[in-house]
Design a protein around this motif. Structure first.
Motif, PDB file in Angstrom:
ATOM      1  N   PRO B  11      39.211 -27.325  31.490  1.00  0.00           N
ATOM      2  CA  PRO B  11      38.080 -27.218  30.563  1.00  0.00           C
ATOM      3  C   PRO B  11      36.868 -27.993  31.019  1.00  0.00           C
ATOM      4  O   PRO B  11      35.736 -27.546  30.856  1.00  0.00           O
ATOM      5  CB  PRO B  11      38.636 -27.798  29.266  1.00  0.00           C
ATOM      6  N   LEU B  12      37.069 -29.148  31.605  1.00  0.00           N
ATOM      7  CA  LEU B  12      35.915 -29.975  31.943  1.00  0.00           C
ATOM      8  C   LEU B  12      35.097 -29.407  33.094  1.00  0.00           C
ATOM      9  O   LEU B  12      33.913 -29.680  33.198  1.00  0.00           O
ATOM     10  CB  LEU B  12      36.381 -31.385  32.316  1.00  0.00           C
ATOM     11  N   PRO B  80      41.092 -27.263  25.070  1.00  0.00           N
ATOM     12  CA  PRO B  80      42.309 -26.449  25.005  1.00  0.00           C
ATOM     13  C   PRO B  80      42.641 -26.166  23.543  1.00  0.00           C
ATOM     14  O   PRO B  80      42.515 -27.054  22.695  1.00  0.00           O
ATOM     15  CB  PRO B  80      43.383 -27.344  25.629  1.00  0.00           C
ATOM     16  N   SER B  81      43.018 -24.933  23.219  1.00  0.00           N
ATOM     17  CA  SER B  81      43.271 -24.600  21.815  1.00  0.00           C
ATOM     18  C   SER B  81      44.748 -24.447  21.493  1.00  0.00           C
ATOM     19  O   SER B  81      45.102 -24.169  20.353  1.00  0.00           O
ATOM     20  CB  SER B  81      42.516 -23.327  21.425  1.00  0.00           C
ATOM     21  N   SER B  82      45.608 -24.637  22.482  1.00  0.00           N
ATOM     22  CA  SER B  82      47.043 -24.457  22.240  1.00  0.00           C
ATOM     23  C   SER B  82      47.833 -25.382  23.135  1.00  0.00           C
ATOM     24  O   SER B  82      47.420 -25.669  24.268  1.00  0.00           O
ATOM     25  CB  SER B  82      47.438 -23.002  22.516  1.00  0.00           C
ATOM     26  N   GLY B  83      48.967 -25.850  22.645  1.00  0.00           N
ATOM     27  CA  GLY B  83      49.841 -26.641  23.485  1.00  0.00           C
ATOM     28  C   GLY B  83      50.764 -25.802  24.336  1.00  0.00           C
ATOM     29  O   GLY B  83      51.429 -26.310  25.233  1.00  0.00           O
ATOM     30  N   LEU B  89      39.089 -23.091  23.395  1.00  0.00           N
ATOM     31  CA  LEU B  89      38.114 -23.002  22.312  1.00  0.00           C
ATOM     32  C   LEU B  89      36.772 -23.439  22.884  1.00  0.00           C
ATOM     33  O   LEU B  89      36.687 -24.498  23.511  1.00  0.00           O
ATOM     34  CB  LEU B  89      38.549 -23.954  21.204  1.00  0.00           C
ATOM     35  N   VAL B  90      35.745 -22.617  22.700  1.00  0.00           N
ATOM     36  CA  VAL B  90      34.434 -22.919  23.307  1.00  0.00           C
ATOM     37  C   VAL B  90      33.353 -22.806  22.238  1.00  0.00           C
ATOM     38  O   VAL B  90      33.220 -21.757  21.599  1.00  0.00           O
ATOM     39  CB  VAL B  90      34.112 -21.929  24.450  1.00  0.00           C
ATOM     40  N   SER B 108      24.556 -20.292  17.216  1.00  0.00           N
ATOM     41  CA  SER B 108      25.800 -20.982  17.549  1.00  0.00           C
ATOM     42  C   SER B 108      26.893 -19.937  17.625  1.00  0.00           C
ATOM     43  O   SER B 108      26.897 -18.978  16.842  1.00  0.00           O
ATOM     44  CB  SER B 108      26.152 -22.027  16.493  1.00  0.00           C
ATOM     45  N   GLN B 109      27.787 -20.113  18.568  1.00  0.00           N
ATOM     46  CA  GLN B 109      28.832 -19.117  18.772  1.00  0.00           C
ATOM     47  C   GLN B 109      30.085 -19.830  19.235  1.00  0.00           C
ATOM     48  O   GLN B 109      30.045 -20.729  20.072  1.00  0.00           O
ATOM     49  CB  GLN B 109      28.369 -18.102  19.827  1.00  0.00           C
ATOM     50  N   VAL B 110      31.208 -19.434  18.658  1.00  0.00           N
ATOM     51  CA  VAL B 110      32.484 -19.996  19.101  1.00  0.00           C
ATOM     52  C   VAL B 110      33.372 -18.866  19.609  1.00  0.00           C
ATOM     53  O   VAL B 110      33.389 -17.772  19.037  1.00  0.00           O
ATOM     54  CB  VAL B 110      33.158 -20.811  17.974  1.00  0.00           C
ATOM     55  N   PHE B 111      34.050 -19.147  20.699  1.00  0.00           N
ATOM     56  CA  PHE B 111      35.019 -18.219  21.275  1.00  0.00           C
ATOM     57  C   PHE B 111      36.383 -18.882  21.338  1.00  0.00           C
ATOM     58  O   PHE B 111      36.471 -20.093  21.573  1.00  0.00           O
ATOM     59  CB  PHE B 111      34.650 -17.863  22.725  1.00  0.00           C
ATOM     60  N   GLN B 112      37.426 -18.076  21.159  1.00  0.00           N
ATOM     61  CA  GLN B 112      38.718 -18.484  21.670  1.00  0.00           C
ATOM     62  C   GLN B 112      39.084 -17.507  22.801  1.00  0.00           C
ATOM     63  O   GLN B 112      39.117 -16.288  22.579  1.00  0.00           O
ATOM     64  CB  GLN B 112      39.820 -18.498  20.615  1.00  0.00           C
ATOM     65  N   LEU B 113      39.315 -18.079  23.982  1.00  0.00           N
ATOM     66  CA  LEU B 113      39.627 -17.294  25.172  1.00  0.00           C
ATOM     67  C   LEU B 113      41.110 -17.431  25.469  1.00  0.00           C
ATOM     68  O   LEU B 113      41.640 -18.546  25.522  1.00  0.00           O
ATOM     69  CB  LEU B 113      38.813 -17.806  26.360  1.00  0.00           C
ATOM     70  N   MET B 114      41.772 -16.296  25.671  1.00  0.00           N
ATOM     71  CA  MET B 114      43.208 -16.296  25.937  1.00  0.00           C
ATOM     72  C   MET B 114      43.461 -15.904  27.388  1.00  0.00           C
ATOM     73  O   MET B 114      42.866 -14.955  27.890  1.00  0.00           O
ATOM     74  CB  MET B 114      43.908 -15.289  25.017  1.00  0.00           C
TER      75      MET B 114
END
Lengths: 132, 132
Positions: B11-12, B80-83, B89-90, B108-114
């Protein structure tokens, strides 16, 4: 236990209850009640500072240079964030009123809320002030 | 296959690559390339309109009354959005430049990328214009 939002409630019907509960949990001191709303794996990104774990998050929130903080929410949108658990992704936009300043600051904040024992805890929390 | 972001990246380190890829995927027509970046279970909340599934999402994006859209990103934060899977999560804040208007609109916009097959698809997408 996290905060007292019923995890059986649907995303469409809970938004007022949800955000009231969220901001009761995350408002910084002196009105910040820990409420056990984070866990060891919880994450907070506060104005680009990345913080992991409930203890570090509480330390960060308690170190913010605010005496009084109030959130005025303009929009709240929630979506289910997983096909296997009843977690929720929530985007909030609004205005932050800090101390006695007459000028609210727009902010955007996203949470991922995870169900636990009939309520929720905050797994992800990203906060940004928005300078137009 | 979704868009070509390496799912092994942390993520970083990925934020420039990430958002360039995301907005290449989600920019509306005529520059909108579907890129197969959503799935049947993908969700879009666009200014409070809730839309489920890749076909409905494409239909919505194609119906937006814009001829030209450009995103100027001001902040990008990923967690990270899941363990259990390498989902992200962005939260993006920025300015939307529409057609030939000289006045950008904050969003503003949020995404969850899988993750999928070495790249990502967009599972959650919540978009809000921010009026200060």
């Amino acid at each position: 236990m996290g905060f007292s939002l019923r995890s059986s409630t649907t995303p469409l019907s809970i938004q007022t209850e949800l955000i009231s509960a969220v901001y009761t949990c995350v408002t910084p001191p002196p009105t910040y009640p820990p409420h056990n709303s984070q866990r060891d794996g919880s994450m907070l990104t506060w104005e680009s500072n990345q913080i992991l774990g409930v203890n570090s998050i509480l330390e960060k929130l308690e170190s913010l240079p605010f005496q009084k903080v109030a959130h005025k929410t303009d929009t709240i949108d929630a979506q289910p964030s997983s096909g296997s658990v009843a977690s929720l992704l929530v985007l909030v936009t609004g205005q932050l009123m800090v101390d006695d300043s007459p000028n609210p600051i727009p902010f955007s904040q996203v949470f991922q809320l995870m169900p636990e024992d009939g309520s929720y805890y905050v797994q992800n929390d990203v906060f940004r002030l928005v300078y137009g």
